[in-house]
Design an enzyme around this catalytic site. Structure first.
Site, PDB file in Angstrom:
ATOM      1  CE1 TYR A  53      82.094 -24.142  10.101  1.00 10.29           C
ATOM      2  CE2 TYR A  53      84.028 -25.247  10.507  1.00 10.29           C
ATOM      3  CZ  TYR A  53      82.960 -25.010  10.909  1.00 10.29           C
ATOM      4  OH  TYR A  53      82.670 -24.927  12.324  1.00 10.29           O
ATOM      5  CD  GLU A  55      80.649 -20.043  10.208  1.00 12.64           C
ATOM      6  OE1 GLU A  55      81.203 -18.642  10.047  1.00 12.64           O
ATOM      7  OE2 GLU A  55      80.957 -20.464  11.345  1.00 12.64           O
ATOM      8  CG  ASP A 199      57.112 -28.455  14.264  1.00 10.85           C
ATOM      9  OD1 ASP A 199      57.709 -29.276  13.221  1.00 10.85           O
ATOM     10  OD2 ASP A 199      57.834 -28.641  15.266  1.00 10.85           O
ATOM     11  CB  THR A 225      62.543 -33.560  10.996  1.00 14.53           C
ATOM     12  OG1 THR A 225      61.489 -34.315  10.573  1.00 14.53           O
ATOM     13  CG2 THR A 225      62.610 -32.834  12.235  1.00 14.53           C
ATOM     14  CE  LYS A 228      60.775 -36.527  13.769  1.00 15.53           C
ATOM     15  NZ  LYS A 228      60.159 -35.541  14.923  1.00 15.53           N
ATOM     16  NE  ARG A 234      68.370 -37.714  14.297  1.00 16.18           N
ATOM     17  CZ  ARG A 234      67.668 -38.679  14.640  1.00 16.18           C
ATOM     18  NH1 ARG A 234      67.798 -39.790  14.066  1.00 16.18           N
ATOM     19  NH2 ARG A 234      66.587 -38.372  15.677  1.00 16.18           N
TER      20      ARG A 234
HETATM   21  C1  LIG Z   1      60.748 -34.738  15.826  1.00 15.13           C
HETATM   22  C2  LIG Z   1      60.153 -33.286  15.977  1.00 15.13           C
HETATM   23  C3  LIG Z   1      60.953 -32.200  15.909  1.00 15.13           C
HETATM   24  C4  LIG Z   1      62.399 -32.071  16.514  1.00 15.13           C
HETATM   25  O1  LIG Z   1      63.215 -32.876  15.723  1.00 15.13           O
HETATM   26  P1  LIG Z   1      64.650 -33.130  16.233  1.00 15.13           P
HETATM   27  O2  LIG Z   1      65.458 -33.416  14.822  1.00 15.13           O
HETATM   28  O3  LIG Z   1      64.759 -34.614  16.914  1.00 15.13           O
HETATM   29  O4  LIG Z   1      65.404 -32.056  16.859  1.00 15.13           O
HETATM   30  C5  LIG Z   1      60.433 -30.882  16.068  1.00 15.13           C
HETATM   31  N1  LIG Z   1      59.051 -30.656  16.122  1.00 15.13           N
HETATM   32  C6  LIG Z   1      58.226 -31.835  15.783  1.00 15.13           C
HETATM   33  C7  LIG Z   1      56.651 -31.705  15.863  1.00 15.13           C
HETATM   34  C8  LIG Z   1      58.735 -33.116  15.810  1.00 15.13           C
HETATM   35  O5  LIG Z   1      57.989 -34.088  15.690  1.00 15.13           O
END
Ligand SMILES: *Cc1c(COP(=O)(O)O)cnc(C)c1O
Length: 411
Positions: A53, A55, A199, A225, A228, A234
C-alpha cells in the site's frame, strides 16, 4: 512460500489462463486497442509489489515501508518524462477512464462545459457519452468529422468553441485514423480561454516513437493508457505542465483513487524502458506501414475505408451497401479466428450495437512480427471470410492457425 504453483493449487483458473494464452497465440488480433505486452512487463505484474500500500506520492506516503516503492515510482516518472518530453507525470491512474475522470476533476467543476469528439465519429465513452460519468457530470458539447473528407472539422470546433465558451477542449479518439493538428486546437482554446486536454490512449506508442505529432509540449494536460500502442500493462498516466502538477496529483489521489497498484507501476516503467529503445521506433514505424498497406488492400478489393486511409495504427471499414453490418462482419471473422471490433461510421444510420463498420488495428499483429507480405495475405483471407459462407470461414480458420504458428506470441 512457494511460487509458480497455480497449476497445482487451482486447476480451474490454470486451465482458463492456459486456454486464453493458447487462443492469443493461435488467433489474429486486429482490435486496435489491444497489444501483446512483453514477458518482462508481464513478469513485473506478477510480483509481490502487488502486496504494497503506497497511498500518496514519493517522499509523502500515508504508509510505512515505501522507500523502495518511492524509488520505483520516481524511475517510472523519469522514464515517462523522457519518452514524452513531459514537465510533470503522474503514473498512478489505474486505467484510461479513471485517468480522464481525474483530469476533469483537476480542472473543472461538475456542470462545466467541455468540447469533445462525438462518440460515433470516433470519440471515447469518457468524452461525454450520456451513459458515462463524463456525460452525467459535465456539460459536453460535441464536434464531429466532416462528412465528405472524414477529417475532424476544425471550423466546427472553432464555431462551437466561440458559441459555447467551454472551460476545456478535449482532443483524442478511439476510432479516428488521421493525424491531429494539436496546435490548431490550442489556438482555438487560446481564443476562448479554455484548457486543452489530449487523450492519446490509442496513439501514445506512435507518439513516443516520434512517428506522430506529440501534444505534450503544446497542451495543458494529456492522458494516455499504457496498454494500447505503448504495449505496457493495463493502466494509464497523466502528463501536464509543471504549473498544474499539484492539482493533477490531488485529483488522482485522494480525489479519484486510493493506493496505486505498485506492481503495475513497475510494469509501466518496464514498458517505458522498452519504448525508449531504438527497436521500439522500428516497431511503431512498422505498425503504421502495416495499417496503411492493410487499408489500401481493402480499398483495392472494393471496400470503403472511412477518410480513405490512415495515418496511424487503425482504420474503419464501412460495409454500408455490402448487405451485412459491422456486427455481422465481426461475427464471421471471429469464427475464422480473427478478432476485430464493430464500429460506427461517422453519421451511422445504424445503432451502436449493430453499426455499419469495423475498426481494424495493426499494433498486435505487428508485435507478433507481421510485415507487408503477411498483412496482404491476411486481408485476402479476411475478404474470403466476409464474402463466403460459414464453411469458407472454417477453411480460413485453418489457414489462420498456420499463419499464427509461424509467428508465435508467447511460448
Ligand atoms: C481506451 C481509451 C480510454 C479508456 O481506457 P480504459 O483503460 O479502457 O479505461 C480512454 N480514452 C480513449 C481515447 C481510449 O481509446
Amino acid at each position: 512460500m512457494k511460487t509458480n504453483d497455480l497449476k497445482a493449487q487451482d486447476a480451474e483458473i490454470f486451465s482458463i489462463v492456459s486456454r486464453e494464452t493458447a487462443r492469443q497465440n493461435s488467433e489474429i488480433e486486429l482490435i486496435a486497442s489491444e497489444n501483446y505486452a512483453s514477458p518482462a512487463v508481464l513478469e513485473a505484474l506478477a510480483t509481490p509489489l502487488a502486496n504494497k500500500y503506497s497511498e500518496g506520492y514519493p517522499g509523502k506516503r500515508y504508509y510505512g515501508g515505501n522507500q523502495i516503492i518511492d524509488e520505483l515510482e520516481n524511475l517510472a516518472i523519469s522514464r515517462a518524462k523522457q519518452l514524452f518530453s513531459a514537465e510533470h507525470v503522474n503514473v498512478q491512474p489505474l486505467s484510461g477512464s479513471p485517468a480522464n475522470a481525474a483530469v476533469y476533476m483537476a480542472f473543472l467543476e461538475p456542470g462545466d462545459t467541455i468540447l469533445g469528439l462525438k462518440l460515433d465519429h470516433g470519440g471515447h465513452l469518457s468524452h461525454g457519452h450520456p451513459v458515462n460519468f463524463s456525460g452525467r457530470l459535465y456539460n459536453f458539447i460535441q464536434y464531429g468529422v466532416d462528412s465528405e473528407s472524414g477529417l475532424i472539422d476544425m471550423a466546427e470546433v472553432r464555431r462551437l468553441a466561440i458559441q459555447h465558451k467551454p472551460k476545456m477542449i478535449v482532443a483524442g479518439f478511439s476510432a479516428y485514423s488521421r493525424e491531429i493538428d494539436w496546435q490548431a486546437f490550442q489556438d482555438i482554446a487560446d481564443e476562448v480561454g479554455a484548457f486543452t486536454f489530449a487523450d492519446i490512449a490509442h496513439i501514445a506508442g506512435l507518439i513516443a516513437a516520434g512517428e506522430l505529432n506529440n501534444p505534450v509540449p503544446i497542451f495543458d494536460v494529456v492522458s494516455t493508457t499504457t496498454h494500447k500502442t505503448l504495449r505496457g500493462p493495463r493502466g494509464a498516466i497523466i502528463m501536464c505542465k509543471e504549473k498544474y502538477a499539484a492539482q493533477v496529483n490531488r485529483a488522482v489521489f485522494p480525489g479519484m483513487q486510493g493506493g496505486p497498484h505498485d506492481n503495475m507501476t513497475a510494469a509501466k516503467a518496464v514498458a517505458f524502458g522498452e519504448a525508449l529503445q531504438s527497436e521500439f521506433k522500428g516497431y511503431a514505424k512498422q505498425v503504421i506501414i502495416n495499417a496503411k498497406v492493410m487499408a489500401q488492400e481493402f480499398i483495392n478489393l472494393g471496400y470503403k475505408v472511412v477518410s480513405g486511409g490512415t495515418d496511424n495504427h487503425l482504420f474503419i471499414v464501412d460495409f454500408s451497401g455490402c448487405g451485412y453490418s459491422g456486427k455481422d462482419a465481426e461475427k464471421k471473422l471471429e469464427l475464422a479466428g480473427i478478432s476485430v471490433s464493430r464500429s460506427t461510421i461517422p453519421n451511422d444510420p445504424n445503432p451502436p450495437m449493430n453499426p455499419s463498420g469495423i475498426r481494424v488495428g495493426t499494433p498486435a499483429v505487428t508485435t507478433r512480427g507481421f510485415k507487408e507480405e503477411e498483412i496482404k495475405k491476411l486481408v485476402s483471407l479476411m475478404a474470403r471470410v466476409l464474402e463466403g459462407d460459414e464453411g469458407e470461414g472454417l477453411i480460413v480458420k485453418g489457414e489462420i492457425e498456420n499463419l499464427c504458428r509461424e509467428f508465435p506470441v508467447y511460448n
